[in-house]
Design a protein around this motif. Structure first.
Motif, PDB file in Angstrom:
ATOM      1  N   ASP A 133     -59.419 -26.109 -27.673  1.00 18.14           N
ATOM      2  CA  ASP A 133     -58.404 -26.626 -28.593  1.00 18.14           C
ATOM      3  C   ASP A 133     -58.003 -25.560 -29.610  1.00 18.14           C
ATOM      4  O   ASP A 133     -56.824 -25.243 -29.798  1.00 18.14           O
ATOM      5  N   ALA A 134     -59.020 -24.960 -30.231  1.00 17.01           N
ATOM      6  CA  ALA A 134     -58.741 -23.938 -31.256  1.00 17.01           C
ATOM      7  C   ALA A 134     -58.132 -22.696 -30.618  1.00 17.01           C
ATOM      8  O   ALA A 134     -57.260 -22.038 -31.212  1.00 17.01           O
ATOM      9  N   ASN A 135     -58.566 -22.370 -29.399  1.00 22.86           N
ATOM     10  CA  ASN A 135     -58.004 -21.188 -28.735  1.00 22.86           C
ATOM     11  C   ASN A 135     -56.532 -21.402 -28.402  1.00 22.86           C
ATOM     12  O   ASN A 135     -55.715 -20.494 -28.562  1.00 22.86           O
ATOM     13  N   ALA A 136     -56.209 -22.603 -27.971  1.00 20.61           N
ATOM     14  CA  ALA A 136     -54.806 -22.888 -27.634  1.00 20.61           C
ATOM     15  C   ALA A 136     -53.943 -22.772 -28.894  1.00 20.61           C
ATOM     16  O   ALA A 136     -52.809 -22.297 -28.847  1.00 20.61           O
ATOM     17  N   GLU A 137     -54.500 -23.134 -30.017  1.00 22.28           N
ATOM     18  CA  GLU A 137     -53.741 -23.115 -31.271  1.00 22.28           C
ATOM     19  C   GLU A 137     -53.529 -21.699 -31.812  1.00 22.28           C
ATOM     20  O   GLU A 137     -52.498 -21.386 -32.376  1.00 22.28           O
ATOM     21  N   CYS A 138     -54.537 -20.824 -31.636  1.00 24.24           N
ATOM     22  CA  CYS A 138     -54.457 -19.528 -32.335  1.00 24.24           C
ATOM     23  C   CYS A 138     -53.748 -18.442 -31.531  1.00 24.24           C
ATOM     24  O   CYS A 138     -53.277 -17.474 -32.098  1.00 24.24           O
ATOM     25  N   TRP A 139     -53.684 -18.586 -30.195  1.00 26.05           N
ATOM     26  CA  TRP A 139     -53.028 -17.536 -29.404  1.00 26.05           C
ATOM     27  C   TRP A 139     -51.573 -17.902 -29.174  1.00 26.05           C
ATOM     28  O   TRP A 139     -51.253 -19.022 -28.786  1.00 26.05           O
ATOM     29  N   ALA A 140     -50.681 -16.908 -29.427  1.00 28.34           N
ATOM     30  CA  ALA A 140     -49.248 -17.184 -29.311  1.00 28.34           C
ATOM     31  C   ALA A 140     -48.668 -16.611 -28.015  1.00 28.34           C
ATOM     32  O   ALA A 140     -47.461 -16.563 -27.858  1.00 28.34           O
ATOM     33  N   GLU A 159     -61.691 -12.695 -36.750  1.00 24.45           N
ATOM     34  CA  GLU A 159     -61.162 -12.735 -35.388  1.00 24.45           C
ATOM     35  C   GLU A 159     -60.479 -11.444 -34.975  1.00 24.45           C
ATOM     36  O   GLU A 159     -60.266 -11.202 -33.786  1.00 24.45           O
ATOM     37  N   THR A 160     -60.070 -10.636 -35.943  1.00 26.24           N
ATOM     38  CA  THR A 160     -59.207  -9.483 -35.609  1.00 26.24           C
ATOM     39  C   THR A 160     -59.764  -8.145 -36.071  1.00 26.24           C
ATOM     40  O   THR A 160     -59.128  -7.125 -35.828  1.00 26.24           O
ATOM     41  N   MET A 161     -60.910  -8.147 -36.735  1.00 33.03           N
ATOM     42  CA  MET A 161     -61.361  -6.953 -37.445  1.00 33.03           C
ATOM     43  C   MET A 161     -60.234  -6.493 -38.391  1.00 33.03           C
ATOM     44  O   MET A 161     -59.431  -7.301 -38.804  1.00 33.03           O
ATOM     45  N   ILE A 162     -60.148  -5.190 -38.661  1.00 34.22           N
ATOM     46  CA  ILE A 162     -59.166  -4.739 -39.657  1.00 34.22           C
ATOM     47  C   ILE A 162     -57.898  -4.295 -38.936  1.00 34.22           C
ATOM     48  O   ILE A 162     -57.959  -3.425 -38.057  1.00 34.22           O
ATOM     49  N   THR A 163     -56.782  -4.887 -39.304  1.00 38.19           N
ATOM     50  CA  THR A 163     -55.531  -4.552 -38.612  1.00 38.19           C
ATOM     51  C   THR A 163     -54.526  -3.836 -39.514  1.00 38.19           C
ATOM     52  O   THR A 163     -53.604  -3.202 -39.016  1.00 38.19           O
ATOM     53  N   LEU A 164     -54.692  -3.949 -40.833  1.00 40.50           N
ATOM     54  CA  LEU A 164     -53.761  -3.299 -41.758  1.00 40.50           C
ATOM     55  C   LEU A 164     -54.558  -2.552 -42.818  1.00 40.50           C
ATOM     56  O   LEU A 164     -55.559  -3.070 -43.320  1.00 40.50           O
ATOM     57  N   SER A 165     -54.096  -1.343 -43.136  1.00 38.64           N
ATOM     58  CA  SER A 165     -54.797  -0.607 -44.195  1.00 38.64           C
ATOM     59  C   SER A 165     -53.902   0.485 -44.765  1.00 38.64           C
ATOM     60  O   SER A 165     -53.035   1.021 -44.069  1.00 38.64           O
ATOM     61  N   ALA A 166     -54.166   0.805 -46.025  1.00 36.29           N
ATOM     62  CA  ALA A 166     -53.592   2.029 -46.578  1.00 36.29           C
ATOM     63  C   ALA A 166     -54.375   3.196 -45.968  1.00 36.29           C
ATOM     64  O   ALA A 166     -55.535   3.039 -45.584  1.00 36.29           O
ATOM     65  N   HIS A 167     -53.735   4.358 -45.871  1.00 40.86           N
ATOM     66  CA  HIS A 167     -54.405   5.515 -45.272  1.00 40.86           C
ATOM     67  C   HIS A 167     -55.016   6.376 -46.366  1.00 40.86           C
ATOM     68  O   HIS A 167     -54.478   6.463 -47.463  1.00 40.86           O
ATOM     69  N   PRO A 189     -67.727 -24.679 -38.543  1.00 44.95           N
ATOM     70  CA  PRO A 189     -67.349 -23.291 -38.252  1.00 44.95           C
ATOM     71  C   PRO A 189     -67.292 -23.023 -36.745  1.00 44.95           C
ATOM     72  O   PRO A 189     -68.014 -23.640 -35.966  1.00 44.95           O
ATOM     73  N   LYS A 190     -66.433 -22.072 -36.383  1.00 41.37           N
ATOM     74  CA  LYS A 190     -66.244 -21.721 -34.967  1.00 41.37           C
ATOM     75  C   LYS A 190     -66.854 -20.353 -34.716  1.00 41.37           C
ATOM     76  O   LYS A 190     -66.823 -19.474 -35.584  1.00 41.37           O
ATOM     77  N   GLY A 191     -67.380 -20.168 -33.507  1.00 37.06           N
ATOM     78  CA  GLY A 191     -68.010 -18.893 -33.150  1.00 37.06           C
ATOM     79  C   GLY A 191     -66.986 -17.932 -32.578  1.00 37.06           C
ATOM     80  O   GLY A 191     -66.507 -18.111 -31.460  1.00 37.06           O
ATOM     81  N   ALA A 192     -66.636 -16.898 -33.344  1.00 34.81           N
ATOM     82  CA  ALA A 192     -65.685 -15.888 -32.876  1.00 34.81           C
ATOM     83  C   ALA A 192     -66.445 -14.875 -32.010  1.00 34.81           C
ATOM     84  O   ALA A 192     -67.423 -14.283 -32.468  1.00 34.81           O
ATOM     85  N   GLN A 193     -65.982 -14.716 -30.770  1.00 37.02           N
ATOM     86  CA  GLN A 193     -66.678 -13.830 -29.819  1.00 37.02           C
ATOM     87  C   GLN A 193     -66.056 -12.440 -29.865  1.00 37.02           C
ATOM     88  O   GLN A 193     -64.909 -12.251 -29.477  1.00 37.02           O
ATOM     89  N   LEU A 194     -66.839 -11.471 -30.331  1.00 37.24           N
ATOM     90  CA  LEU A 194     -66.339 -10.099 -30.417  1.00 37.24           C
ATOM     91  C   LEU A 194     -67.053  -9.243 -29.376  1.00 37.24           C
ATOM     92  O   LEU A 194     -68.289  -9.208 -29.320  1.00 37.24           O
ATOM     93  N   LEU A 215     -59.060  -7.158 -31.340  1.00 38.22           N
ATOM     94  CA  LEU A 215     -59.109  -8.617 -31.497  1.00 38.22           C
ATOM     95  C   LEU A 215     -60.268  -9.246 -30.722  1.00 38.22           C
ATOM     96  O   LEU A 215     -60.750  -8.674 -29.739  1.00 38.22           O
ATOM     97  N   PHE A 216     -60.670 -10.404 -31.157  1.00 38.08           N
ATOM     98  CA  PHE A 216     -61.772 -11.124 -30.522  1.00 38.08           C
ATOM     99  C   PHE A 216     -61.328 -11.737 -29.183  1.00 38.08           C
ATOM    100  O   PHE A 216     -60.155 -11.638 -28.803  1.00 38.08           O
ATOM    101  N   ASP A 217     -62.285 -12.357 -28.492  1.00 37.94           N
ATOM    102  CA  ASP A 217     -61.979 -12.966 -27.195  1.00 37.94           C
ATOM    103  C   ASP A 217     -61.939 -14.484 -27.289  1.00 37.94           C
ATOM    104  O   ASP A 217     -62.259 -15.170 -26.319  1.00 37.94           O
ATOM    105  N   GLY A 218     -61.612 -15.006 -28.438  1.00 36.04           N
ATOM    106  CA  GLY A 218     -61.504 -16.456 -28.574  1.00 36.04           C
ATOM    107  C   GLY A 218     -62.768 -17.057 -29.165  1.00 36.04           C
ATOM    108  O   GLY A 218     -63.795 -16.401 -29.317  1.00 36.04           O
ATOM    109  N   TYR A 219     -62.648 -18.347 -29.495  1.00 37.45           N
ATOM    110  CA  TYR A 219     -63.782 -19.085 -30.070  1.00 37.45           C
ATOM    111  C   TYR A 219     -64.624 -19.640 -28.935  1.00 37.45           C
ATOM    112  O   TYR A 219     -64.079 -20.187 -27.964  1.00 37.45           O
TER     113      TYR A 219
END
Ligand code: MLC
Ligand code: AMP
Length: 461
Positions: A333-340, A267-275, A136-141, A324-328
């Motif tokens: 390696d994982a940070n390079a992969e997940c950020w676009a 990594e992102t908390m909640i980004t989509l929801s019904a109102h 597991p990776k440590g997501a920094q929030l 959004l989080f500040d990376g793992y």
């Protein structure tokens, strides 16, 4: 400090209830302040995250002290716990110390500290989450991300200090801990934690908002009296895993209200929801919350360059926003992969979007991430532990469809073929219990392609 309701002078009776333990806001501030006074240094505090008032006090105390919190699943075995402690750099421990943990204990001080000014951009929480391979990776929030994520939900769910939130989810993930505990502490509303997410316990609480993963909602509708009792609530919220449309309909029929679905990630908390005041569609997770943006990218190289908002064309979902989080931690390696680029995060989920902006999650890009009971589990972590067992020569772990858990973990094993239960117990000893396979299938060989790669799709993944 983002737990704003705690900095005021107003007390609130029964602000936090966990099982039989009840704390007023003043009691929580006092206990958390004394916990903060006992933290030995500025390093991360690892919290043995049982579903208890002590965990709420410890997490709140660390936040008041401005040091990062690392919630450790209480049933994690030595392999998982050892990794989390080493990787996070935790320098103290809160709660009963399992064997093998020798970090200094936080011993609460006699007097509470005065909360100190904290940089909102600093890491407030390190949450460990599975990837497709490896540990597991440590997501920094940061505190700022948690605040932004919660404020967005206050708005879309019309969440006020008058609300009472009830749930029984684990206190080491976004859902149970950040939304379900820090949410009420920021908003100034009450929280009742039922220790376990059992239907009768939910029904026994008089709350205005109930949180659950689909497995919890599935068990609630299987107890119709409990389900009906929840009909008096203002909002029934489901998330962390896909809510089948049939389950959405059963909840609506029994409670008289359609559930609100929302989508998120560690990594992102909640980004989509019904109102709360808007439409709710079975099978759809809703609109971007305030501050969040989404985009869909072509799901394959030969697909057209843009994905139309036609509610049908599947794309790879990317999200962006202040929650959004500040990376793992320590994982370039994982940070390079997940950020676009430009703040866009690759979720790894596949989605469609309709002309009204509603999103439907249709699956994941990788078969190596399993969602079981709302827990995210990487098959690689389980495979590595199984390969350590003398009875296992080769293994492939997949998620098989399950009516209750969504997916259940199945391990296909080439080995001595003798004792499947011993292999299940081996995983449960080394890792959190929810990572144990529910089924072991002994096979003579694993299906492989010409390159020798295991074909998990042929194993039902
Ligand atoms: C059986 N058990 C074993 C065992 N065999 N334990 C150890 N070793 C073995 N070999 C027993 C234990 O005694 C224990 O019993 C029970 O199994 C625990 O197993 P479980 O897998 O936890 O139980 P289960 O009933 O299947 O759990 C269902 C559930 C749980 C819904 C309660 O999956 C759950 O809490 N899910 C929530 C996950 C969550 O919060 N995800 C959010 C991620 S954040 P006993 O007696 O203790 O029960 C996220 C972001 C977002 O996703 O969008 O929200
Ligand atoms: P976790 O890191 O445990 O937060 O898991 C995040 C993953 O859970 C996402 O990438 C999705 O695959 C899944 N998920 C969360 N909420 C939903 C939802 N409402 N519908 C479908 N999948 C979801």
């Amino acid at each position: 400090m983002f737990l704003t309701s705690l900095t005021g002078t107003q007390d609130l009776e029964r602000a936090v209830t966990v099982g039989d333990d009840v704390l007023s806001r003043a009691e929580l501030v006092d206990r958390a302040g004394r916990f903060a006074a006992g933290i030995p240094d500025d390093g991360p505090v690892a919290v043995h995250a049982t579903a208890t008032a002590d965990t709420v006090v410890a997490v709140t105390g660390a936040i008041l002290a401005g040091v990062p919190v690392v919630p450790v699943p209480p049933d994690s075995g030595p392999a998982e716990r050892g990794h989390v402690l080493a990787d996070s750099g935790a320098t103290s421990w809160a709660g009963p110390r399992p064997e093998g943990v020798d970090l200094p204990l936080v011993v609460p001080g006699a007097r509470p500290v005065t909360p100190r000014a904290v940089d909102p951009a600093a890491t407030a929480m390190l949450l460990y989450t599975s990837g497709t391979t490896g540990r597991p990776k440590g997501a920094q929030l940061s505190g700022a991300a948690i605040a932004a994520g919660l404020d967005a939900l206050f708005e879309v769910w019309d969440w006020t200090p008058e609300d009472t939130v009830a749930h029984g989810l684990p206190l080491f993930h976004v859902h149970g801990l950040i939304l379900g505990v820090l949410g009420p502490l920021r908003r100034g509303s009450r929280v009742v934690h039922t220790e376990k997410p059992q239907p009768a316990r939910y029904a026994a609480v008089d709350a205005s908002m109930y949180f659950g993963v689909p497995t919890v909602w599935n068990r609630i509708v299987d107890e119709p009296d409990a389900a009906r009792a929840l009909g008096r609530a203002r909002l029934l919220v489901s998330g962390s895993a896909p809510l089948p449309a049939s389950l959405f309909d059963r909840i609506a029929a029994l409670t008289g209200q359609a559930p609100v679905e929302r989508y998120g990630m560690t990594e992102t908390m909640i980004t989509l929801s019904a109102h709360a005041s808007g439409e709710r569609h079975a099978g759809w997770v809703g609109l971007p919350v305030p501050g969040a943006e989404t985009r869909l990218l072509p799901a394959s190289d030969d697909a057209p360059a843009t994905v139309p908002d036609d509610g049908e064309t599947v794309g790879r979902l990317e999200v962006r926003g202040p929650m959004l989080f500040d990376g793992y931690r320590g994982r370039p390696d994982a940070n390079a992969e997940c950020w676009a680029g430009d703040g866009w995060f690759r979720t790894g989920d596949l989605a469609v979007r309709d002309p009204g902006g509603f999103h439907r999650i249709v699956g994941r890009e990788s078969t190596d991430l399993i969602k079981s009971g709302g827990y995210r589990i990487g098959s690689g972590e389980i495979e590595a532990v199984l390969l350590d067992h003398p009875g296992v020569a080769e293994v492939a772990v997949v998620g098989a469809p399950d009516p209750d858990l969504g997916q259940r973990i199945v391990a296909y094993v080439v080995g001595d073929g003798r004792d499947g239960q011993a292999l299940i117990d081996h995983v449960a000893e080394q890792l959190s219990w929810h990572k144990r396979p529910r089924e072991i299938v002994f096979v003579d060989a694993l299906p492989r392609n010409a390159m020798g790669k295991v074909q998990k799709k042929l194993l039902g993944a």
